[in-house]
Scaffold this motif. Structure first.
Motif, PDB file in Angstrom:
ATOM      1  N   GLY A  90       0.830  -1.205   0.000  1.00  0.00           N
ATOM      2  CA  GLY A  90       0.000   0.000   0.000  1.00  0.00           C
ATOM      3  C   GLY A  90       0.858   1.245   0.000  1.00  0.00           C
ATOM      4  N   LEU A  91       0.450   2.227  -0.796  1.00  0.00           N
ATOM      5  CA  LEU A  91       1.162   3.502  -0.832  1.00  0.00           C
ATOM      6  C   LEU A  91       0.343   4.550  -0.083  1.00  0.00           C
ATOM      7  N   SER A  92       0.972   5.184   0.870  1.00  0.00           N
ATOM      8  CA  SER A  92       0.398   6.319   1.592  1.00  0.00           C
ATOM      9  C   SER A  92      -0.962   5.973   2.199  1.00  0.00           C
ATOM     10  N   MET A  93      -2.086   6.514   1.676  1.00  0.00           N
ATOM     11  CA  MET A  93      -3.372   6.088   2.232  1.00  0.00           C
ATOM     12  C   MET A  93      -3.540   4.578   2.080  1.00  0.00           C
ATOM     13  N   GLY A  94      -2.964   4.023   1.016  1.00  0.00           N
ATOM     14  CA  GLY A  94      -2.980   2.569   0.856  1.00  0.00           C
ATOM     15  C   GLY A  94      -2.249   1.879   2.003  1.00  0.00           C
ATOM     16  N   GLY A 129      -7.132  20.627   8.457  1.00  0.00           N
ATOM     17  CA  GLY A 129      -6.857  20.824   7.031  1.00  0.00           C
ATOM     18  C   GLY A 129      -7.713  19.901   6.169  1.00  0.00           C
ATOM     19  N   ARG A 130      -7.931  18.676   6.612  1.00  0.00           N
ATOM     20  CA  ARG A 130      -8.774  17.726   5.848  1.00  0.00           C
ATOM     21  C   ARG A 130     -10.213  18.260   5.779  1.00  0.00           C
ATOM     22  N   TYR A 131     -10.715  18.735   6.927  1.00  0.00           N
ATOM     23  CA  TYR A 131     -12.102  19.213   6.913  1.00  0.00           C
ATOM     24  C   TYR A 131     -12.234  20.483   6.070  1.00  0.00           C
ATOM     25  N   ALA A 187     -12.209   9.860   6.093  1.00  0.00           N
ATOM     26  CA  ALA A 187     -11.655   8.595   6.605  1.00  0.00           C
ATOM     27  C   ALA A 187     -10.223   8.795   7.112  1.00  0.00           C
ATOM     28  N   MET A 188      -9.445   9.597   6.379  1.00  0.00           N
ATOM     29  CA  MET A 188      -8.065   9.848   6.823  1.00  0.00           C
ATOM     30  C   MET A 188      -8.052  10.700   8.086  1.00  0.00           C
ATOM     31  N   ALA A 189      -8.931  11.697   8.134  1.00  0.00           N
ATOM     32  CA  ALA A 189      -8.975  12.578   9.319  1.00  0.00           C
ATOM     33  C   ALA A 189      -9.304  11.786  10.577  1.00  0.00           C
TER      34      ALA A 189
HETATM   35  C1  MLT Z   1      -1.750   9.814  -0.075  1.00  0.00           C
HETATM   36  O1  MLT Z   1      -0.834   9.950  -0.899  1.00  0.00           O
HETATM   37  O2  MLT Z   1      -2.429   8.772  -0.012  1.00  0.00           O
HETATM   38  C2  MLT Z   1      -2.077  10.971   0.847  1.00  0.00           C
HETATM   39  O3  MLT Z   1      -1.202  12.018   0.590  1.00  0.00           O
HETATM   40  C3  MLT Z   1      -2.019  10.562   2.267  1.00  0.00           C
HETATM   41  C4  MLT Z   1      -2.369  11.654   3.213  1.00  0.00           C
HETATM   42  O4  MLT Z   1      -2.860  12.716   2.795  1.00  0.00           O
HETATM   43  O5  MLT Z   1      -2.193  11.466   4.429  1.00  0.00           O
END
Ligand code: MLT
Length: 274
Positions: A90-94, A129-131, A187-189
Motif C-alpha cells: 500500500g502507498l500512503s493512504m494505501g 486541514g482535511r475538513y 476517513a483519513m482525518a
Molecule cells: C496519499 O498519498 O495517499 C495521501 O497524501 C495521504 C495523506 O494525505 O495522508
C-alpha cells in the motif's frame, strides 16, 4: 473487471501469474498509479490492483468511508477472487488501509509492503486541514485540492523536470469523484493511530520511502521499521512521495528481490546505486 462486493461494484485489474500481490493505491488516485508495476512485474506475481470504493471506476457512494471499511472491501474482494492470503503493498493512504487490514485480517497476510506512509493518526492541524479540504471540494470540486497537493507529491527536482509524469498524475487525480475524495478525506482525518498494533505484526514487512518524500518523510518510515519486528527499510534516492512512479525501476527491484526471497534477509537495503 467489475466485481460485486456486498451492495457495490469495485473495479479491479487482475494480471499475471505467481504469488498474489495486492496493490492498494493512495489518495486521491486509482489503480493506474501502479501501471509501472503492472507492466514490469506481470511475469512474477498475480497482481490484484483494485480501485478503492470512491475512486477510479469503482462505485462512489455518498456515504461513510473509513480505513476499516476499505480494508473490509479488500477482504471481501479477495474472497470473491478466491485468494486466501496475499502480500499487500500500500502507498500512503494505501498504507493506512494496509495497517487496518493487518489489524482485522492478520492471518490473510503473507507479507506487507508499506510505501511512503505512516502509522500515526493526523495531528489536530492536519485534521482541520482535511475538513477544510472537504468544504473546498463541496464548494468548488476537486481541482483546488488537486492543485494544492500536486507539488507536494514529488521530489522537487522531479516536479520541475518530469512534466509529462506530473501532468499524468494531475489528470489521474482530476478524474476522481467529489464523493470519493470527500469520503477519503474524512476517513483519513478520523483514522486511528496504528502504532500500538505494530509490535504484533508477524508477517515479513518491507518499508519503502522516497528520500525526498515531503508528505511522509523518511523519519516516518524509520518509525515504522523501529516498531515492526524484523521490518526492513529501503530509502529510494531522488524520489518523493510517489516512489512507484518516480523511481519505478528501484521500486520494482525491491518488490522482486524481497518478495521472491520471502523477505529472507534482514539487513536494511542500500540503494545508493539505483
Ligand atoms: C496519499 O498519498 O495517499 C495521501 O497524501 C495521504 C495523506 O494525505 O495522508
Amino acid at each position: 473487471m467489475r466485481v460485486k462486493i456486498g451492495d457495490l461494484y469495485l473495479n479491479v485489474v487482475v494480471e499475471g501469474s505467481g504469488p498474489p500481490l495486492l496493490l492498494v493505491h493512495g489518495f486521491p488516485f486509482d489503480h493506474t498509479m501502479w501501471h509501472e508495476q503492472l507492466s514490469a512485474l506481470v511475469g512474477h506475481f498475480q497482481m490484484i490492483a483494485p480501485d478503492l470504493r470512491g475512486f477510479g471506476d469503482s462505485d462512489a457512494p455518498a456515504s461513510f468511508y473509513s480505513m476499516d471499511l476499505y480494508a473490509d472491501d479488500l477482504a471481501h474482494l479477495l474472497d470473491v477472487l478466491g485468494q486466501e492470503k496475499v502480500v499487500l503493498a500500500g502507498l500512503s493512504m494505501g498504507g493506512y488501509i494496509a495497517l487496518a487490514f493487518q489489524r482485522r485480517y492478520p492471518e490473510r497476510l503473507a507479507g506487507l509492503v508499506l510505501a511512503d506512509t505512516q502509522a500515526t493518526a493526523d495531528t489536530e492541524t492536519a485534521r482541520a486541514g482535511r475538513y477544510a479540504a472537504i468544504r473546498t471540494v463541496q464548494a468548488e470540486g476537486v481541482e483546488a485540492v488537486v492543485s494544492g497537493l500536486l507539488p507536494k507529491l514529488f521530489a522537487p527536482a522531479n516536479f520541475a523536470a518530469k512534466r509529462i509524469l506530473r501532468e499524468w498524475v494531475r489528470a489521474m487525480m482530476m478524474r476522481q469523484s467529489p464523493a470519493g475524495v470527500m469520503g477519503a478525506l474524512k476517513a483519513m482525518a478520523e483514522r486511528p493511530d496504528s502504532t500500538p498494533g505494530l509490535a504484533v505484526v508477524s508477517c515479513p514487512t518491507l518499508v519503502i520511502v522516497g528520500e525526498e518524500d515531503l508528505l511522509t518523510p523518511p523519519a516516518k518510515a524509520a518509525a515504522l521499521v523501529a516498531a515492526i519486528p524484523g521490518a526492513r527499510l529501503a530509502v529510494i534516492p531522488e524520489a518523493g512521495h510517489l516512489t512507484p512512479l518516480e523511481a519505478p525501476e528501484a521500486f520494482n527491484r525491491l518488490l522482486l528481490e524481497n518478495l521472491d526471497t520471502g523477505y529472507a534477509a534482514r539487513e536494511d537495503i542500500a540503494l545508493g546505486d539505483v
